[in-house]
Write a protein that holds these residues in place. Sequence first.
Motif, PDB file in Angstrom:
ATOM      1  N   ARG A 241       0.840  -1.222   0.000  1.00 17.53           N
ATOM      2  CA  ARG A 241       0.000   0.000   0.000  1.00 17.53           C
ATOM      3  C   ARG A 241       0.864   1.256   0.000  1.00 17.53           C
ATOM      4  O   ARG A 241       0.577   2.221  -0.690  1.00 17.53           O
ATOM      5  N   TYR A 242       1.938   1.230   0.799  1.00 20.64           N
ATOM      6  CA  TYR A 242       2.822   2.398   0.846  1.00 20.64           C
ATOM      7  C   TYR A 242       3.519   2.590  -0.500  1.00 20.64           C
ATOM      8  O   TYR A 242       3.621   3.715  -1.007  1.00 20.64           O
ATOM      9  N   PRO A 344      10.347   2.552   5.540  1.00 20.28           N
ATOM     10  CA  PRO A 344       8.913   2.649   5.252  1.00 20.28           C
ATOM     11  C   PRO A 344       8.289   4.017   5.533  1.00 20.28           C
ATOM     12  O   PRO A 344       7.242   4.339   4.988  1.00 20.28           O
ATOM     13  N   TYR A 345       8.935   4.830   6.393  1.00 16.22           N
ATOM     14  CA  TYR A 345       8.294   6.101   6.772  1.00 16.22           C
ATOM     15  C   TYR A 345       8.825   7.296   5.991  1.00 16.22           C
ATOM     16  O   TYR A 345       8.347   8.412   6.145  1.00 16.22           O
TER      17      TYR A 345
ATOM     18  N   LYS B 389       9.392   6.948  12.374  1.00 16.77           N
ATOM     19  CA  LYS B 389       7.960   6.763  12.580  1.00 16.77           C
ATOM     20  C   LYS B 389       7.390   7.876  13.463  1.00 16.77           C
ATOM     21  O   LYS B 389       6.345   8.444  13.166  1.00 16.77           O
ATOM     22  N   ARG B 418      -0.061   5.908   5.745  1.00 12.62           N
ATOM     23  CA  ARG B 418       0.708   5.492   6.928  1.00 12.62           C
ATOM     24  C   ARG B 418       0.015   5.925   8.222  1.00 12.62           C
ATOM     25  O   ARG B 418      -0.038   5.178   9.202  1.00 12.62           O
ATOM     26  N   ASP B 421      -2.507   3.637   9.534  1.00 11.09           N
ATOM     27  CA  ASP B 421      -1.952   2.453  10.209  1.00 11.09           C
ATOM     28  C   ASP B 421      -1.538   2.770  11.636  1.00 11.09           C
ATOM     29  O   ASP B 421      -1.728   1.958  12.547  1.00 11.09           O
ATOM     30  N   PHE B 422      -0.968   3.962  11.816  1.00 11.03           N
ATOM     31  CA  PHE B 422      -0.539   4.339  13.182  1.00 11.03           C
ATOM     32  C   PHE B 422      -1.754   4.409  14.107  1.00 11.03           C
ATOM     33  O   PHE B 422      -1.722   3.925  15.240  1.00 11.03           O
ATOM     34  N   ARG B 424      -4.586   2.832  13.818  1.00  9.88           N
ATOM     35  CA  ARG B 424      -5.074   1.476  14.047  1.00  9.88           C
ATOM     36  C   ARG B 424      -4.226   0.773  15.107  1.00  9.88           C
ATOM     37  O   ARG B 424      -4.738   0.168  16.023  1.00  9.88           O
TER      38      ARG B 424
END
Lengths: 428, 428
Positions: A241-242, A344-345, B389, B418, B421-422, B424
């Motif tokens: 997704r990212y 990922p970020y 993050k 993103r 997701d955080f 969640r």
Amino acid sequence: MRIMEASQFDGKRSVESGTREQQEAVRAILADVRKRKDEALREYTERFDRVRLETFRVSEAEFAEANEQVSPQVKAALQEAAENIRDYHSRQVRQSWFVTKESGTMLGQLIRPLQRAGLYVPGGTAAYPSSVLMNAIPAKIAGVPEVVITTPPGADGKVNPAILVAAQIAGVTEVYKVGGAQAIAALTYGTEQIKAVDKIVGPGNIFVALAKREVFGLVSIDMVAGPSEIAVLADDTANARYVAADLLSQAEHDPMSAAILVTPSRKLAEQVALEVARQLAELPRQSIAAAAIRDYGAILLVEDLDEGFAVINRIAPEHLEIMIAEPFSQLGKVQNAGAIFLGPYSSEPVGDYFAGTNHVIPTNGTARFSSPLSVDDFIKKSSVVSYSKSDLMKNGPKIVTLAEQEGLAGHGRAITERLRDFDREEQE
Amino acid sequence: MRIMEASQFDGKRSVESGTREQQEAVRAILADVRKRKDEALREYTERFDRVRLETFRVSEAEFAEANEQVSPQVKAALQEAAENIRDYHSRQVRQSWFVTKESGTMLGQLIRPLQRAGLYVPGGTAAYPSSVLMNAIPAKIAGVPEVVITTPPGADGKVNPAILVAAQIAGVTEVYKVGGAQAIAALTYGTEQIKAVDKIVGPGNIFVALAKREVFGLVSIDMVAGPSEIAVLADDTANARYVAADLLSQAEHDPMSAAILVTPSRKLAEQVALEVARQLAELPRQSIAAAAIRDYGAILLVEDLDEGFAVINRIAPEHLEIMIAEPFSQLGKVQNAGAIFLGPYSSEPVGDYFAGTNHVIPTNGTARFSSPLSVDDFIKKSSVVSYSKSDLMKNGPKIVTLAEQEGLAGHGRAITERLRDFDREEQE
């Protein structure tokens, strides 16, 4: 999104170099502004921007008005972004340096800011205040005393308020309502109202790009930027997704934007292809992004990460995201990429807007030999030589040998004129 | 040599931009070499250099032969000059750097050499081995793994031996016997025998200059150099013989070379005028130097040194000599000059051949915004972002605000993908 073997991929995009008619139109505008100055600017502004202006400079009242039109959230975010850009770029500042030798000779390099820099800011729908920060702040950090902006006015004679707010945040107070090739001419040759600059930076349409190319050499210009690009190198550990969202973030810029995933994982490839289709359907700039993905998007399968890095280095992308298990240990394999985002970020828009790195980055493979905009683009260096008498006595004859070998006797004589005096002194 | 008030002086020289016919000839050659590669090179070499070559690369036997033809004195002087150039330029090397933040974010700049650089070396009578050192050594010091030379062969199919010796001293072993616009084409597009490069440097005639301008953007090019210039700022303490000899050392380069003395001392002005006339009469390249002095030479009288510095900064000379009582304390007044020589023993040819600073220096006022050739010209920089993050959680919403303000929703969605997701994760 098409999935193919990396070896099948030919990512060439043609660079728009303009038609002969466009080139000639631009040359005519440059010559005309050079000759008739502000009066020519007035006519072109009336013709292209549909407004007649007597004074080009944006007034304090206009700045104040703009300030009221931009939301506090946007202003605060721009201010914080500006702080980050200042912090990152201030680390690029270099000092003049000297070496002193025991012989008394001193060599060095004097590092100085340019005196005046001009930033072209596109108008209309594509008004990007973030670009104002990215172009102006490195110049200010370099110490350029005069940083000015030209930007086309709307038919109401106004400038997009977010542009003016960003200019103020960046510390630019000299903003002129002139656009197109005529703005490049004004910045190059100067007019009654607009003083000539030493360097012109900033993106623009084909007329602006052609004009910058024409005046290259008379003033310094930045690179001619092409459509945006992103390449993502990812393995099984990446979040599909990212990856898809980041590919689309560049695809939405321009129908000619390139968005490429390079991966050894067929599973990731298929997931990303599905995700791109799903996310694309919800995107406001869907038609632009869809065209970019169709024409310049690709998912390239490689044997392993090493082949992946080789493919990346061949592409030399503007933006490179590395979403693999251990990105840091692999960073040394990147030869050619304008900006590199690890993990990922580090989504590419983080760099476009906020992290502090510059978002003006070489496109279309030119990261092979050029670099993101930086403080270096707004300085000049002078070499400094203070040669000692003893060094000239010792080395003078060698210099004469080299000058004579090249047939430049006059160069040798400038040295012998001194050496003769030294001989005479010794004999006295 | 004419003496005049500085305010009367208009030092403008026209830049040779080539005729339309020349431009079209160059474009045709570029297109032809791009298409027919080595076969086109063979034909142009036969036409322009009057020799038919099958293989373009200079052989080891040819290097060995050249080595025997150059005198030990010249070789030794070139070797020592090369050492000095290496020493000075090695001080320009920069390291990649990183900043780490407590939040876990890391930003940096990766500094890398270009992979392959091409140096154009003019042939014929103007064979300057010193220029080979000045162009090749910064590339080698930058770490460029492949540095290659192209140079036109003589009608005997050979290259000037001093050029080959200088190439060897600089560490360049890949030399091709191709000149003119066709050489620039080969370096840009590549042929069967000559691999394409990332950057082209080095001087050349009008065809070479036009070709470089045409390929600008496809490869990186250095500045287009104009005729040489010297400006001397001197007061009563200066030696008129030295000043005159140094002015003539640049005047002998080209009938369009500029040689300018700026001084508050009428006495020195008159002495230098006499000395120039006297020394000119003895110069082998008298006719060239005399034309330069007549057309582009001037002695400019100023009120005081401060006005002198203002005049110098307006001229922005390639070479500036400061021969005044206390040159160091005045150095800070120089804004625009390519290379600055301080005191009576820093004769300009010291820098041309030996001190270690580079002799490829911006001309015709471009020192306002450009710099002598340096290690910086052979590197590229990549920005590096590793965003944490926690920083993305904290700053993500601001990035979304900025992206949406610019109408780039896809940029925002790469972030919200993103952030969701955080959220969640937190709820779990």
